[in-house]
Design an enzyme around this catalytic site. Structure first.
Site, PDB file in Angstrom:
ATOM      1  N   ARG A 225      28.116  38.222  48.977  1.00 18.27           N
ATOM      2  CA  ARG A 225      28.015  39.622  49.776  1.00 18.27           C
ATOM      3  C   ARG A 225      27.156  39.400  50.910  1.00 18.27           C
ATOM      4  NH1 ARG A 225      31.568  41.445  47.280  1.00 18.27           N
ATOM      5  NH2 ARG A 225      31.789  43.332  46.161  1.00 18.27           N
ATOM      6  N   HIS A 273      36.821  39.074  54.300  1.00 15.57           N
ATOM      7  CA  HIS A 273      36.602  39.297  52.706  1.00 15.57           C
ATOM      8  C   HIS A 273      37.885  39.080  51.846  1.00 15.57           C
ATOM      9  CE1 HIS A 273      34.097  42.021  49.838  1.00 15.57           C
ATOM     10  NE2 HIS A 273      34.887  41.360  49.242  1.00 15.57           N
TER      11      HIS A 273
HETATM   12  N1  LIG Z   1      34.450  37.797  48.663  1.00 18.72           N
HETATM   13  C1  LIG Z   1      35.166  38.230  47.710  1.00 18.72           C
HETATM   14  O1  LIG Z   1      36.314  38.274  47.641  1.00 18.72           O
HETATM   15  C2  LIG Z   1      34.482  38.593  46.183  1.00 18.72           C
HETATM   16  C3  LIG Z   1      35.287  38.756  44.926  1.00 18.72           C
HETATM   17  C4  LIG Z   1      34.749  38.921  43.969  1.00 18.72           C
HETATM   18  C5  LIG Z   1      33.493  38.817  43.700  1.00 18.72           C
HETATM   19  N2  LIG Z   1      32.640  38.716  44.816  1.00 18.72           N
HETATM   20  C6  LIG Z   1      31.141  38.601  44.854  1.00 18.72           C
HETATM   21  O2  LIG Z   1      30.814  37.596  43.799  1.00 18.72           O
HETATM   22  C7  LIG Z   1      29.709  38.119  43.101  1.00 18.72           C
HETATM   23  C8  LIG Z   1      29.450  37.310  41.733  1.00 18.72           C
HETATM   24  O3  LIG Z   1      30.329  37.700  40.872  1.00 18.72           O
HETATM   25  P1  LIG Z   1      30.470  37.149  39.218  1.00 18.72           P
HETATM   26  O4  LIG Z   1      31.513  37.921  38.453  1.00 18.72           O
HETATM   27  O5  LIG Z   1      30.215  35.665  39.199  1.00 18.72           O
HETATM   28  O6  LIG Z   1      29.070  38.097  38.981  1.00 18.72           O
HETATM   29  P2  LIG Z   1      28.295  37.657  37.597  1.00 18.72           P
HETATM   30  O7  LIG Z   1      28.908  37.169  36.451  1.00 18.72           O
HETATM   31  O8  LIG Z   1      27.417  38.907  37.277  1.00 18.72           O
HETATM   32  O9  LIG Z   1      27.014  36.607  37.973  1.00 18.72           O
HETATM   33  C9  LIG Z   1      26.082  36.973  38.807  1.00 18.72           C
HETATM   34  C10 LIG Z   1      25.312  35.388  38.857  1.00 18.72           C
HETATM   35  O10 LIG Z   1      24.116  35.838  39.768  1.00 18.72           O
HETATM   36  C11 LIG Z   1      22.914  35.666  38.949  1.00 18.72           C
HETATM   37  N3  LIG Z   1      21.811  36.418  39.593  1.00 18.72           N
HETATM   38  C12 LIG Z   1      21.894  37.709  39.702  1.00 18.72           C
HETATM   39  N4  LIG Z   1      20.667  38.130  40.142  1.00 18.72           N
HETATM   40  C13 LIG Z   1      20.009  36.857  40.307  1.00 18.72           C
HETATM   41  C14 LIG Z   1      18.476  36.784  40.773  1.00 18.72           C
HETATM   42  N5  LIG Z   1      17.706  37.761  41.203  1.00 18.72           N
HETATM   43  N6  LIG Z   1      18.119  35.638  41.126  1.00 18.72           N
HETATM   44  C15 LIG Z   1      18.911  34.469  40.531  1.00 18.72           C
HETATM   45  N7  LIG Z   1      20.106  34.724  39.951  1.00 18.72           N
HETATM   46  C16 LIG Z   1      20.813  36.005  40.013  1.00 18.72           C
HETATM   47  C17 LIG Z   1      23.266  35.882  37.717  1.00 18.72           C
HETATM   48  O11 LIG Z   1      22.208  35.400  36.805  1.00 18.72           O
HETATM   49  P3  LIG Z   1      22.271  35.391  35.222  1.00 18.72           P
HETATM   50  O12 LIG Z   1      23.463  34.549  34.897  1.00 18.72           O
HETATM   51  O13 LIG Z   1      21.041  34.909  34.750  1.00 18.72           O
HETATM   52  O14 LIG Z   1      22.407  36.867  34.871  1.00 18.72           O
HETATM   53  C18 LIG Z   1      24.674  35.347  37.661  1.00 18.72           C
HETATM   54  O15 LIG Z   1      24.425  33.833  37.435  1.00 18.72           O
HETATM   55  C19 LIG Z   1      29.975  39.625  42.993  1.00 18.72           C
HETATM   56  O16 LIG Z   1      28.999  40.439  42.560  1.00 18.72           O
HETATM   57  C20 LIG Z   1      30.775  39.862  44.127  1.00 18.72           C
HETATM   58  O17 LIG Z   1      29.467  40.445  45.163  1.00 18.72           O
HETATM   59  C21 LIG Z   1      32.959  38.317  46.017  1.00 18.72           C
END
Ligand SMILES: NC(=O)c1ccc[n+]([C@@H]2O[C@H](COP(=O)([O-])OP(=O)(O)OC[C@H]3O[C@@H](n4cnc5c(N)ncnc54)[C@H](OP(=O)(O)O)[C@@H]3O)[C@@H](O)[C@H]2O)c1
Length: 310
Positions: A225, A273
């Site tokens: 993000r 994006h």
């Molecule tokens: N550019 C694009 O096209 C696109 C597409 C899809 C998604 N995204 C982005 O990718 C992000 C991640 O997706 P995801 O499905 O992998 O999400 P997810 O499964 O919720 O994973 C988020 C990760 O971030 C970690 N995290 C969150 N807050 C944190 C903090 N304060 N300190 C340290 N680590 C932290 C979490 O830790 P824990 O494992 O300990 O909970 C987890 O490992 C989405 O939220 C979205 O913003 C972008």
């Protein structure tokens, strides 16, 4: 028992999803009405994307869950009218796309492909890249997407480190957790990939202080993000060569305004994006199966933790 499913997303999303969702609901054995307009007090589930414009969930008094078509839920998670459970998108197609995009850009930066493309000028200028085994990569965020990217990069021999909120144990990945683990995760990152969600705790996580923890000449890839990076601090780090390259897919304002310095910066690559999209066929299946589980009294999957914000 029949259920009513409201599709609350844009016209474009409706065109993309209506057939896949209909098929997935039928395949899941659900007797479901799927529509874009329904009496609010009759709606059982809302399939949601911010593009649909729905902001007030108060009238949906019997809604059992709002199911986001997006993985990132920062625009809805703080909505105080949303008193029902919220699930986010975890879609095998989305994960596959992100793994391909991240792997592609890591290899591009690792092999210095930009240099080769820019130098088709008759000069026999040999730059032999190092092997992946000598190029440490760090991924901030080890969730659905970060974990899958870590596995893929590790299988290509990159030494991969990862950082998350809670401690993880992932084969062949050096893991760090919590604020105290950030410095160690950043200090070895020749290539840094950001796959954190946008929450109050992650905003500006890559500020001037964190950027200074990166090794000289580090390269950054952000498909997470836009809020994760302090733009001004990144531009300064690029201009004094502390950071060698930034490949950015997400921004604080999207579309990225034409006057933004990232567009013209020689060390920045902007992509609009597109790192990964939810794929209608696989995503519809995930949504329908979650509804079927819920109807059977099983817990909803991919629930958003409102306290954590993701
Ligand atoms: N550019 C694009 O096209 C696109 C597409 C899809 C998604 N995204 C982005 O990718 C992000 C991640 O997706 P995801 O499905 O992998 O999400 P997810 O499964 O919720 O994973 C988020 C990760 O971030 C970690 N995290 C969150 N807050 C944190 C903090 N304060 N300190 C340290 N680590 C932290 C979490 O830790 P824990 O494992 O300990 O909970 C987890 O490992 C989405 O939220 C979205 O913003 C972008």
């Amino acid at each position: 028992m029949s259920i009513k499913v409201l599709f609350a997303a844009s016209d474009t999303d409706w065109q993309a999803y209506r057939t896949s969702l209909r098929t997935a609901l039928d395949d899941a054995g659900l007797d479901a009405t799927l529509a874009r307009v329904l009496p609010p007090d009759e709606v059982d589930y809302i399939v949601y994307a911010p593009s649909g414009g729905l902001r007030d969930f108060t009238p949906y008094t019997r809604c059992k869950a709002v199911m986001s078509l997006w993985a990132g839920v920062e625009t809805i998670v703080g909505n105080e009218t949303l008193t029902m459970p919220l699930t986010r998108m975890v879609d095998p197609g989305l994960t596959e796309g992100m793994v391909e995009w991240v792997t592609g850009h890591v290899l591009r930066l690792h092999l210095n492909i930009d240099h080769a493309l820019a130098r088709q000028d008759g000069r026999w200028d040999r730059h032999v890249p190092p092997l992946a085994r000598d190029r440490p990569v760090t991924i901030l965020g080890l969730g659905e997407l970060g974990h899958a990217c870590a596995k893929a990069l590790s299988s290509l021999n990159f030494p991969v480190s990862g950082w998350s909120r809670s401690a993880k144990d992932i084969p062949d990945v050096r893991t760090y957790a919590g604020p105290e683990g950030l410095r160690a995760a950043l200090s070895s990152a020749e290539i840094l990939v950001l796959l954190l969600p946008d929450t109050p705790k992650t905003v500006d996580i890559l500020d001037a202080t964190a950027l200074a923890m990166l090794p000289q000449g580090a390269m950054i890839i952000n498909p997470g993000r836009g809020t994760l990076i302090d733009d001004v601090a990144l531009l300064e780090a690029l201009d004094r060569d502390h950071v060698a390259q930034a490949t950015l897919d997400v921004f604080r304002i999207e579309p990225l305004p034409v006057e933004h310095p990232f567009w013209a910066h020689p060390k920045v690559t902007v992509t609009p994006h597109i790192a990964s999209e939810t794929r209608p066929v696989s995503a519809a299946r995930v949504i329908a199966e979650n509804m079927r589980n819920c109807e059977a009294g099983l817990p909803l999957e991919h629930l958003v933790d409102r306290g954590k914000g993701y």
